[in-house]
Write an enzyme that holds these catalytic residues in place. Sequence first.
Site, PDB file in Angstrom:
ATOM      1  N   GLU A 435     101.520  93.014  82.783  1.00 10.78           N
ATOM      2  CA  GLU A 435     100.514  92.428  81.883  1.00 10.78           C
ATOM      3  C   GLU A 435      99.268  91.981  82.631  1.00 10.78           C
ATOM      4  O   GLU A 435      98.652  90.967  82.302  1.00 10.78           O
ATOM      5  CB  GLU A 435     101.109  91.273  81.064  1.00 10.78           C
ATOM      6  CG  GLU A 435     102.287  91.654  80.209  1.00 10.78           C
ATOM      7  CD  GLU A 435     102.012  92.845  79.304  1.00 10.78           C
ATOM      8  OE1 GLU A 435     100.848  93.087  78.974  1.00 10.78           O
ATOM      9  OE2 GLU A 435     102.971  93.550  78.948  1.00 10.78           O
ATOM     10  N   GLY A 436      98.882  92.745  83.634  1.00 13.98           N
ATOM     11  CA  GLY A 436      97.739  92.400  84.470  1.00 13.98           C
ATOM     12  C   GLY A 436      98.215  91.579  85.649  1.00 13.98           C
ATOM     13  O   GLY A 436      98.693  90.454  85.467  1.00 13.98           O
TER      14      GLY A 436
END
Length: 594
Positions: A435-436
Site C-alpha cells: 500500500e505504498g
Amino acid sequence: MTYRAPVRDLIFTLTEVAGLDAVAATGAFPDYDAEVMGAVLEAAGQFSEGVLAPLNRIGDQKGSTFADGDVTAAPGFADAYRQFAEGGWTGLSAPAHAGGQQLPKALELAAFETVHAANMAFGLCPMLSLASIEALEAVGTESQKATYLTKLVSGEWTGAMVLTEPQAGSDLGALTATAVPNGDGTYALTGQKIYITWGDHNATDNIVHLVLARLPDSPPGPKGISLFLASKYLVQADGSLGPRNGFRPVGVEHKLGIHASPTCVMAYEGATAELVGQPNQGLAHMFVMMNAARLAVGVEGVGIAERAYQQALEYARERRQGRSVWTGEANAPIIDHPDVRRTLSVMKAKIAAARAICLSTGVAADLAKHAATEDDRRRWKAREDLFTPIAKAWSTDMGCEVASLGVQIHGGMGFIEETGAAQHYRDARIAPIYEGTNGIQAMDLVGRKLGQDGGQSARELIADMKLTLAVLPRLYSGKPVERFANAVEAVEDATLWLLDAKADPARGADVLAAADAYLKLVGDVAGGWMLAKGALAARAILDAGEGDPAWLEGRIALYEVYAANVLGHASSRLAAVGQGGELLERMSVEVLAG
C-alpha cells in the site's frame, strides 16, 4: 497462546483520546451511541478471539494453495469468512442505502484491529472489500452500486485492488495493461498484474476486481490511467452469476509471512470490464481506495504489535531465570528483570500511541465528511490527509519493531517457529512495504500533504499539541513535561525548515532527504501528545472517583515511559531532518560500494 481483544483500551482511546463523541454529535450516525460502541467491540473481540485466532497458526503452516487455475483458501478460512459476512462485519461503516450499518469509520477501524491481531492474513480479505466499497460509493455509477456495492457491503462478494505490474511497482505511471472498448459500453481488459492480495479464492461466489489500465488513446504516464471493474463471474441482468470472466490467477507468491493470504499473479485476457468514474482519472479514483487501505494497514501494524506484545508478556510472566532485583526471589519470572520490564513497557506505550494515531485519523475522516460547517470539514480533511501517511508508516514500523522485540523477549525460543513469536515478526514485515512503501508515505507527507495548504494543517497540529503542553504540568513536573516541550519544539523547527526548503525549487533533494526523519519525528511526537491526552483524561476520571484505579494509573505511567524512551530522541530526529541532500549525494555508488 490465546489472544485477548483489548476492548477497554479501544474504548478509552476512542472516547478519551481520539474524540469519537464529536463524531456522534454531528448526528450523521443515528444508530450510534456508547452502548452500541461497546457492543460492537465486544462482539468483534469475541469473534476474533474465538474464530480467527485459532486459525492463525494453521494458516501460517498450510497457507493458501493454487492448482488448475484456482486458489483454495487455507483450512478453515472459507468457513470463517462466511461467519464473518453473516455477522455483518463488512458493512459496519457502509451507508444504510447499500445495506450497511452506517456507523463511524473510527469504530470500524477499532473493530478491525482485533481482526488483524487475531489473524492478519484473514483480515486482508475484508480490508480490501472495505476499500472497494469506499471507491464505488465515491465514483461508481448507480448501476454499479446496485449490482456490486450491495454485494460487497453484505460480504457475499469480496473486492480486490489491482494495481501492480511486473515492470511497474510503485511507479503506476509505467503500467501497460489495456482496456479496449467493445462497442457495447464494456471494455476488453488485457494485461498481467502481480501482488494481488486475495485476488482469487473459494471463500465467496464472486470477486470484484478494481483494475488500473489504459484506454487506447490515453496519454502516457499517470495521466493516462483509468479505473475498471472486472467481476470473476459475469453478472447477468437479473443479478445472477453467469460464465467465468476472462481472467485467472496463474500462480501465488511464496512469501516471508501472511502465508494464508493468497497473493496472486493475475492474467487478464480480454476480460469484460466496466469503466469506473471518468476516463484517465483512474489514479485519482484509486486513491480513494488506496487511502482507505493505507489507514487500514496502519491498524494492521497496531494489531500485529498487540498480538506479539500479549504473547511476549505471557512468556515473560511464565519463564523463570535469575534473581529478581525487586523481590529478591531466586528463579524469578523474567518480567522481574528491569530490561525485560522496560522492553515490555515501551512496547505497550508504542502500541497505545499508534492505536491513538490511527483511531484519531479515523475520527478526522468521519468529521471531514460530517462536521457542521464547510470550514470545519475542510480543516478535518486536512488533518486526515496529514495523518494518513503517518498512521500507515509510523504504525507499521512500530509493528515490526514490537514484533521483533517480542522475539527478543522469548530469547532463543523466539527464534523457534513452534512458539509462534517468529510468525508475528514475519507477518508484520510486509506492512511497511505494501500500500505504498513507508518511504513513499514519507515523500507524500513532505511533498504533498505538508504543502497542500501552505503548512496550515501542520501548524494547527502543533498548536493543538501546545494546548496539551500548557495543561500537562497539572499532572507531571520535571522531565515528562520538559521532554514533551522539547519534542514539540523539534516538530515546529523541522516543519518550518521543510516549508522554507519547499519554497526553493533548488532544494528538492533536501526535502526528500528529510522525509523519513520528519515522518518519524511527527509520529513520535503525535504519539506522545495522544498519550499525554490519555493520561490527563485518566487523572480526571480518577479525580471523579470513577473507573478502575490501577488501570487508570497505568495510563498515567504509560505516558512517562513514552516520554523517557521515545520523546527524548526528538533532537536526533531533528538532526536527521536537516542533514540535506548534498550529504547523500556525496554518498555515491562508489562510496557505498567501497
